[in-house]
Design a protein around this motif. Structure first.
Motif, PDB file in Angstrom:
ATOM      1  N   VAL A  26       0.841  -1.198   0.000  1.00 42.75           N
ATOM      2  CA  VAL A  26       0.000   0.000   0.000  1.00 42.75           C
ATOM      3  C   VAL A  26       0.871   1.241   0.000  1.00 42.75           C
ATOM      4  O   VAL A  26       2.067   1.186   0.297  1.00 42.75           O
ATOM      5  CB  VAL A  26      -0.955   0.040   1.213  1.00 42.75           C
ATOM      6  CG1 VAL A  26      -1.860  -1.180   1.244  1.00 42.75           C
ATOM      7  CG2 VAL A  26      -0.213   0.213   2.525  1.00 42.75           C
ATOM      8  N   ARG A  27       0.239   2.359  -0.338  1.00 42.06           N
ATOM      9  CA  ARG A  27       0.897   3.650  -0.180  1.00 42.06           C
ATOM     10  C   ARG A  27      -0.129   4.642   0.337  1.00 42.06           C
ATOM     11  O   ARG A  27      -1.332   4.481   0.128  1.00 42.06           O
ATOM     12  CB  ARG A  27       1.538   4.114  -1.479  1.00 42.06           C
ATOM     13  CG  ARG A  27       0.619   4.720  -2.479  1.00 42.06           C
ATOM     14  CD  ARG A  27       1.393   5.368  -3.645  1.00 42.06           C
ATOM     15  NE  ARG A  27       0.480   6.129  -4.453  1.00 42.06           N
ATOM     16  CZ  ARG A  27      -0.094   5.677  -5.550  1.00 42.06           C
ATOM     17  NH1 ARG A  27       0.154   4.466  -5.981  1.00 42.06           N
ATOM     18  NH2 ARG A  27      -0.933   6.435  -6.219  1.00 42.06           N
ATOM     19  N   LEU A  28       0.358   5.655   1.022  1.00 47.40           N
ATOM     20  CA  LEU A  28      -0.492   6.723   1.529  1.00 47.40           C
ATOM     21  C   LEU A  28      -0.264   7.957   0.682  1.00 47.40           C
ATOM     22  O   LEU A  28       0.874   8.337   0.444  1.00 47.40           O
ATOM     23  CB  LEU A  28      -0.151   7.045   2.985  1.00 47.40           C
ATOM     24  CG  LEU A  28      -0.171   5.902   3.984  1.00 47.40           C
ATOM     25  CD1 LEU A  28       0.093   6.438   5.390  1.00 47.40           C
ATOM     26  CD2 LEU A  28      -1.480   5.143   3.943  1.00 47.40           C
ATOM     27  N   ILE A  83      -5.471   5.491   1.816  1.00 48.41           N
ATOM     28  CA  ILE A  83      -4.686   4.262   1.744  1.00 48.41           C
ATOM     29  C   ILE A  83      -5.000   3.652   0.384  1.00 48.41           C
ATOM     30  O   ILE A  83      -6.162   3.391   0.076  1.00 48.41           O
ATOM     31  CB  ILE A  83      -5.069   3.270   2.862  1.00 48.41           C
ATOM     32  CG1 ILE A  83      -4.915   3.905   4.233  1.00 48.41           C
ATOM     33  CG2 ILE A  83      -4.226   1.991   2.747  1.00 48.41           C
ATOM     34  CD1 ILE A  83      -5.479   3.044   5.375  1.00 48.41           C
ATOM     35  N   ARG A  84      -3.965   3.433  -0.432  1.00 50.97           N
ATOM     36  CA  ARG A  84      -4.152   2.900  -1.776  1.00 50.97           C
ATOM     37  C   ARG A  84      -3.386   1.600  -1.961  1.00 50.97           C
ATOM     38  O   ARG A  84      -2.297   1.436  -1.422  1.00 50.97           O
ATOM     39  CB  ARG A  84      -3.623   3.880  -2.824  1.00 50.97           C
ATOM     40  CG  ARG A  84      -4.310   5.203  -2.828  1.00 50.97           C
ATOM     41  CD  ARG A  84      -3.813   6.078  -3.988  1.00 50.97           C
ATOM     42  NE  ARG A  84      -4.327   7.421  -3.810  1.00 50.97           N
ATOM     43  CZ  ARG A  84      -5.570   7.781  -4.100  1.00 50.97           C
ATOM     44  NH1 ARG A  84      -6.408   6.896  -4.608  1.00 50.97           N
ATOM     45  NH2 ARG A  84      -5.975   9.013  -3.894  1.00 50.97           N
ATOM     46  N   ALA A  95      -6.270   6.819   6.465  1.00 48.44           N
ATOM     47  CA  ALA A  95      -5.421   6.859   7.662  1.00 48.44           C
ATOM     48  C   ALA A  95      -5.147   8.312   8.010  1.00 48.44           C
ATOM     49  O   ALA A  95      -5.034   9.154   7.116  1.00 48.44           O
ATOM     50  CB  ALA A  95      -4.114   6.114   7.415  1.00 48.44           C
ATOM     51  N   TYR A 110      -7.461   4.996  11.564  1.00 48.67           N
ATOM     52  CA  TYR A 110      -7.390   4.316  10.272  1.00 48.67           C
ATOM     53  C   TYR A 110      -8.590   3.412  10.114  1.00 48.67           C
ATOM     54  O   TYR A 110      -9.192   2.971  11.090  1.00 48.67           O
ATOM     55  CB  TYR A 110      -6.106   3.477  10.146  1.00 48.67           C
ATOM     56  CG  TYR A 110      -5.875   2.564  11.319  1.00 48.67           C
ATOM     57  CD1 TYR A 110      -6.297   1.242  11.300  1.00 48.67           C
ATOM     58  CD2 TYR A 110      -5.267   3.041  12.471  1.00 48.67           C
ATOM     59  CE1 TYR A 110      -6.115   0.413  12.388  1.00 48.67           C
ATOM     60  CE2 TYR A 110      -5.081   2.223  13.566  1.00 48.67           C
ATOM     61  CZ  TYR A 110      -5.506   0.905  13.525  1.00 48.67           C
ATOM     62  OH  TYR A 110      -5.339   0.093  14.616  1.00 48.67           O
ATOM     63  N   LEU A 112     -10.066   0.407   6.933  1.00 51.88           N
ATOM     64  CA  LEU A 112     -10.026  -0.204   5.606  1.00 51.88           C
ATOM     65  C   LEU A 112     -11.422  -0.657   5.236  1.00 51.88           C
ATOM     66  O   LEU A 112     -12.202  -1.063   6.107  1.00 51.88           O
ATOM     67  CB  LEU A 112      -9.125  -1.441   5.588  1.00 51.88           C
ATOM     68  CG  LEU A 112      -7.623  -1.245   5.656  1.00 51.88           C
ATOM     69  CD1 LEU A 112      -6.940  -2.602   5.637  1.00 51.88           C
ATOM     70  CD2 LEU A 112      -7.119  -0.382   4.525  1.00 51.88           C
ATOM     71  N   TYR A 121      -2.821  -5.102   5.204  1.00 53.04           N
ATOM     72  CA  TYR A 121      -2.758  -3.748   4.648  1.00 53.04           C
ATOM     73  C   TYR A 121      -2.837  -2.668   5.733  1.00 53.04           C
ATOM     74  O   TYR A 121      -2.161  -1.636   5.639  1.00 53.04           O
ATOM     75  CB  TYR A 121      -3.875  -3.509   3.637  1.00 53.04           C
ATOM     76  CG  TYR A 121      -3.844  -4.404   2.424  1.00 53.04           C
ATOM     77  CD1 TYR A 121      -2.656  -4.948   1.934  1.00 53.04           C
ATOM     78  CD2 TYR A 121      -5.012  -4.704   1.741  1.00 53.04           C
ATOM     79  CE1 TYR A 121      -2.642  -5.754   0.813  1.00 53.04           C
ATOM     80  CE2 TYR A 121      -5.013  -5.515   0.612  1.00 53.04           C
ATOM     81  CZ  TYR A 121      -3.820  -6.040   0.157  1.00 53.04           C
ATOM     82  OH  TYR A 121      -3.813  -6.843  -0.961  1.00 53.04           O
ATOM     83  N   ALA A 122      -3.658  -2.890   6.753  1.00 53.03           N
ATOM     84  CA  ALA A 122      -3.786  -1.882   7.812  1.00 53.03           C
ATOM     85  C   ALA A 122      -2.472  -1.717   8.559  1.00 53.03           C
ATOM     86  O   ALA A 122      -2.060  -0.594   8.874  1.00 53.03           O
ATOM     87  CB  ALA A 122      -4.909  -2.260   8.774  1.00 53.03           C
ATOM     88  N   ALA A 125      -0.132   0.282   6.451  1.00 56.02           N
ATOM     89  CA  ALA A 125      -0.558   1.681   6.410  1.00 56.02           C
ATOM     90  C   ALA A 125      -0.206   2.403   7.703  1.00 56.02           C
ATOM     91  O   ALA A 125       0.262   3.548   7.676  1.00 56.02           O
ATOM     92  CB  ALA A 125      -2.062   1.770   6.144  1.00 56.02           C
ATOM     93  N   LEU A 129       2.133   5.576   8.271  1.00 58.26           N
ATOM     94  CA  LEU A 129       1.542   6.733   8.937  1.00 58.26           C
ATOM     95  C   LEU A 129       2.415   7.190  10.100  1.00 58.26           C
ATOM     96  O   LEU A 129       2.707   8.383  10.252  1.00 58.26           O
ATOM     97  CB  LEU A 129       0.139   6.367   9.426  1.00 58.26           C
ATOM     98  CG  LEU A 129      -0.674   7.474  10.074  1.00 58.26           C
ATOM     99  CD1 LEU A 129      -1.143   8.469   9.017  1.00 58.26           C
ATOM    100  CD2 LEU A 129      -1.869   6.894  10.823  1.00 58.26           C
TER     101      LEU A 129
END
Length: 201
Positions: A26-28, A83-84, A95, A110, A112, A121-122, A125, A129
């Motif tokens: 993931v990316r923020l 969150i992608r 997030a 956060y 999802l 994923y969380a 993220a 974060l």
């Protein structure tokens, strides 16, 4: 995932700091207007809302537009991110960190969308974060919390270096009343010692 995100993230904004924050899967980065359909679809979930403090249910287009607008605001010790999935670029959650109390204590939040639960994923993220918060701001600690009945969120906080502090009650709009939560804290010095987390995964 209680204060995993307060849904509307009233105290939140996107800080003027480098983006995106990369993790393994993931990316923020900045929530955008073209995220609106995904945002509303994923956030309009009673199970998600019941685990958060401020997320309304139903979550409407107006709620989504308000969240995206808040992301353009700049405040000290605050950040609001989409969150992608790195593979697709699609929004899968939100997030944030923000000073939610008069004493300036900074809380992480956060959530999802339900289709993306249970894949790590969380945790990714929250790692990104926390790194962003401590790298680009001067807070000494971050706080996080989860509903007592939410072991998945508890695991995310623990895997992210947060340490149990105590229990309390908060009001949850989505749950329709007060709910018991566990509160956790992550000190900057602990974060520094854990800074290599996630490498080699």
């Amino acid at each position: 995932m209680v204060v995993e995100s307060d849904g509307l993230l009233d105290e939140s904004s996107l800080v003027a700091a480098p983006l995106p924050q990369e993790a393994v899967h993931v990316r923020l980065d900045v929530p955008r207007k073209d995220d609106l359909a995904d945002l509303v679809f994923l956030a309009n979930n009673k199970t998600v809302a019941a685990n958060l403090a401020m997320m309304p249910h139903p979550f409407t287009l107006e709620n989504g537009r308000a969240l995206i607008a808040r992301a353009a605001q700049v405040r000290k010790n605050t950040g609001l991110f989409a969150i992608r999935l790195k593979s697709t670029g699609r929004l899968i959650g939100v997030a944030k960190y923000a000073a939610l109390e008069e004493d300036g204590t900074v809380h992480v939040g956060y959530w999802l969308g339900e289709p993306f639960w249970g894949r790590g994923y969380a945790t990714e993220a929250v790692h990104a974060l926390v790194d962003h918060a401590f790298t680009h701001h001067d807070m000494d600690e971050l706080q996080g919390s989860c509903r007592v009945t939410n072991p998945a969120s508890r695991r995310v906080l623990v895997k992210s270096g947060f340490q149990y502090r105590d229990q309390a009650m908060i009001r949850s709009i989505g749950a329709g009343g007060s709910v018991p939560i566990e509160r956790y804290v992550l000190d900057r010095t602990v974060w520094k010692s854990l800074k290599g987390w996630g490498q080699g995964q």
